[in-house]
Design an enzyme around this catalytic site. Structure first.
Site, PDB file in Angstrom:
ATOM      1  N   GLU A 212       4.091 -66.130   1.509  1.00 44.92           N
ATOM      2  CA  GLU A 212       3.342 -66.503   2.721  1.00 44.92           C
ATOM      3  C   GLU A 212       1.860 -66.760   2.398  1.00 44.92           C
ATOM      4  O   GLU A 212       1.263 -67.734   2.863  1.00 44.92           O
ATOM      5  CB  GLU A 212       3.493 -65.349   3.708  1.00 44.92           C
ATOM      6  CG  GLU A 212       3.121 -65.674   5.122  1.00 44.92           C
ATOM      7  CD  GLU A 212       3.115 -64.405   5.971  1.00 44.92           C
ATOM      8  OE1 GLU A 212       3.811 -63.419   5.608  1.00 44.92           O
ATOM      9  OE2 GLU A 212       2.390 -64.405   6.983  1.00 44.92           O
TER      10      GLU A 212
ATOM     11  N   ASN B   6       2.664 -67.877  -5.976  1.00 43.30           N
ATOM     12  CA  ASN B   6       2.187 -66.508  -5.724  1.00 43.30           C
ATOM     13  C   ASN B   6       3.342 -65.573  -5.434  1.00 43.30           C
ATOM     14  O   ASN B   6       4.362 -65.992  -4.904  1.00 43.30           O
ATOM     15  CB  ASN B   6       1.216 -66.518  -4.527  1.00 43.30           C
ATOM     16  CG  ASN B   6       0.458 -65.208  -4.392  1.00 43.30           C
ATOM     17  OD1 ASN B   6      -0.093 -64.709  -5.387  1.00 43.30           O
ATOM     18  ND2 ASN B   6       0.414 -64.635  -3.204  1.00 43.30           N
TER      19      ASN B   6
ATOM     20  N   ALA C 213     -10.126 -65.084  -5.786  1.00 43.24           N
ATOM     21  CA  ALA C 213     -10.487 -65.883  -6.964  1.00 43.24           C
ATOM     22  C   ALA C 213      -9.701 -67.194  -6.990  1.00 43.24           C
ATOM     23  O   ALA C 213     -10.256 -68.260  -7.267  1.00 43.24           O
ATOM     24  CB  ALA C 213     -10.225 -65.075  -8.228  1.00 43.24           C
TER      25      ALA C 213
ATOM     26  N   ASP D 191     -18.154 -68.153  -8.227  1.00 43.76           N
ATOM     27  CA  ASP D 191     -16.860 -68.080  -8.938  1.00 43.76           C
ATOM     28  C   ASP D 191     -16.301 -69.492  -9.121  1.00 43.76           C
ATOM     29  O   ASP D 191     -15.713 -69.819 -10.161  1.00 43.76           O
ATOM     30  CB  ASP D 191     -15.834 -67.263  -8.134  1.00 43.76           C
ATOM     31  CG  ASP D 191     -16.075 -65.766  -8.245  1.00 43.76           C
ATOM     32  OD1 ASP D 191     -16.670 -65.332  -9.242  1.00 43.76           O
ATOM     33  OD2 ASP D 191     -15.671 -65.032  -7.319  1.00 43.76           O
TER      34      ASP D 191
ATOM     35  N   LYS E  42     -16.291 -59.524  -0.289  1.00 39.74           N
ATOM     36  CA  LYS E  42     -16.648 -60.938  -0.403  1.00 39.74           C
ATOM     37  C   LYS E  42     -16.487 -61.721   0.911  1.00 39.74           C
ATOM     38  O   LYS E  42     -17.181 -62.707   1.122  1.00 39.74           O
ATOM     39  CB  LYS E  42     -15.809 -61.623  -1.498  1.00 39.74           C
ATOM     40  CG  LYS E  42     -16.203 -61.209  -2.911  1.00 39.74           C
ATOM     41  CD  LYS E  42     -15.417 -62.004  -3.941  1.00 39.74           C
ATOM     42  CE  LYS E  42     -15.736 -61.577  -5.353  1.00 39.74           C
ATOM     43  NZ  LYS E  42     -15.048 -62.366  -6.370  1.00 39.74           N
TER      44      LYS E  42
ATOM     45  N   SER F 296     -17.847 -52.482 -13.639  1.00 33.89           N
ATOM     46  CA  SER F 296     -18.470 -53.808 -13.655  1.00 33.89           C
ATOM     47  C   SER F 296     -19.339 -54.033 -14.903  1.00 33.89           C
ATOM     48  O   SER F 296     -20.125 -53.164 -15.293  1.00 33.89           O
ATOM     49  CB  SER F 296     -19.342 -53.985 -12.408  1.00 33.89           C
ATOM     50  OG  SER F 296     -20.032 -55.213 -12.497  1.00 33.89           O
TER      51      SER F 296
END
Ligand code: NAP
Length: 270
Positions: free
Chosen positions: A154, A150, A131, A104, A68, A19
């Site tokens: 699904e 994607n 994200a 974000d 998250k 990070s």
């Protein structure tokens, strides 16, 4: 100087050692003369971590993969945007009350706004993870016409449904027109920098291409997009703006955006 008055901030995640948030936020504290220190904690057990944050009075926390979503039931309040997105990347400890936010969404919108309007534009978002979801809500709010694509259909269809957007298979991207193309997958991220998430043919002159991957700063997607005459937005801009928003939530002060950006870009170019 660190003293017994210094306030503690941190990022919790797993993995977390890569990070850049500690570098960026400590640079912001230094630049603004804020008496704070920001650390990274590798967290497996989110419930124990939140207990520790409360017990130690840690003032501000960044939350990253994989916590998250799972952090939400442990907090006292969730801001409206974070609730809509269903994910929290920021915790503010307000005198013992833990509030969850999602920066974000703001970071991506702000980075994109430097290059283009979103209202009425045909926006392709590739990806359907956390994200993509945060970015999608920000773009929907600003009136963009969203299509999700994607690898796992699904998941893509499910996000498209939540955003009241369309879905397009990765194999059909060339048959449609796009104004803005956003990579919200991890494709192209170091060490696998040879990955490109979309066919080169859709990178047409005048289109805006944003990549949220920030390591490397110029991904293969952005390199190809620039060569083909597209406007580009890199992942560092989003990363810095989401961090600047966190800084402002924690301190109530304006974030030193250029010092934060300089620190991150320098670290990434080493
Ligand atoms: P996530 O929830 O794990 O989602 C990952 C997404 O990438 C999914 O859509 C996944 O597709 C797709 N994906 C992964 N590997 C793929 C491959 N080989 N081919 C095609 N698609 C692939 O992760 P996230 O939190 O959304 O983060 C995504 C990326 O954004 C990461 O690289 C992260 O570092 C970056 N990020 C940047 C910022 C910033 O501030 N710049 C902020 C947040 C995240 P499937 O559904 O098919 O698995």
């Amino acid at each position: 100087m660190i003293s017994s008055h210094t306030n503690t901030f941190c990022v919790i995640g797993d993995p977390v050692r890569h990070s850049l948030s500690p570098l960026m936020h400590n640079a912001a504290f230094k630049e603004t003369g804020t008496d704070g220190v920001y650390l990274a904690f590798e967290v497996k057990d989110i419930s124990a971590a939140i207990y520790g944050i409360r017990g130690l009075g840690i003032l501000g926390v960044s939350v990253t993969i994989p916590h998250k979503v799972s952090v939400i039931p442990h907090l006292d309040e969730i801001d409206k945007t974070a609730r809509q997105i269903g994910a929290v990347n920021t915790i503010v400890n307000d005198r013992g009350k833990l509030r969850g936010y999602n920066t974000d969404c703001f970071g991506a919108s702000k980075a994109l706004a430097e290059k283009t309007e979103v209202q009425g534009k045909r926006v392709l978002i590739v990806g359907a993870g956390g994200a993509a979801r945060a970015i999608g809500f920000g773009i929907a709010e600003k009136g963009g016409i969203i299509t999700i694509s994607n690898r796992t259909e699904e998941k893509g269809r499910s996000l498209a449904h939540d955003l009241q957007a369309s879905f397009c298979g990765l194999e059909d991207l060339e048959s449609k027109d796009w104004d803005i193309i956003i990579n919200a997958t991890s494709v192209g991220m170091a060490p696998k920098i040879e990955g490109c998430p979309v066919p080169e043919s859709i990178l047409q002159p005048g289109r805006v291409v944003m990549d949220i991957v920030y390591n490397p700063q110029e991904t293969l997607l952005l390199k190809k997009a620039a060569q083909r005459g597209c406007e580009t937005v890199d992942g560092v801009s989003m990363f810095v703006y989401q961090g600047a928003c966190q800084f402002e939530l924690w301190t109530g002060r304006d974030a030193p955006v250029s010092a934060m950006e300089k620190t991150v870009r320098r670290a990434l170019s080493l």
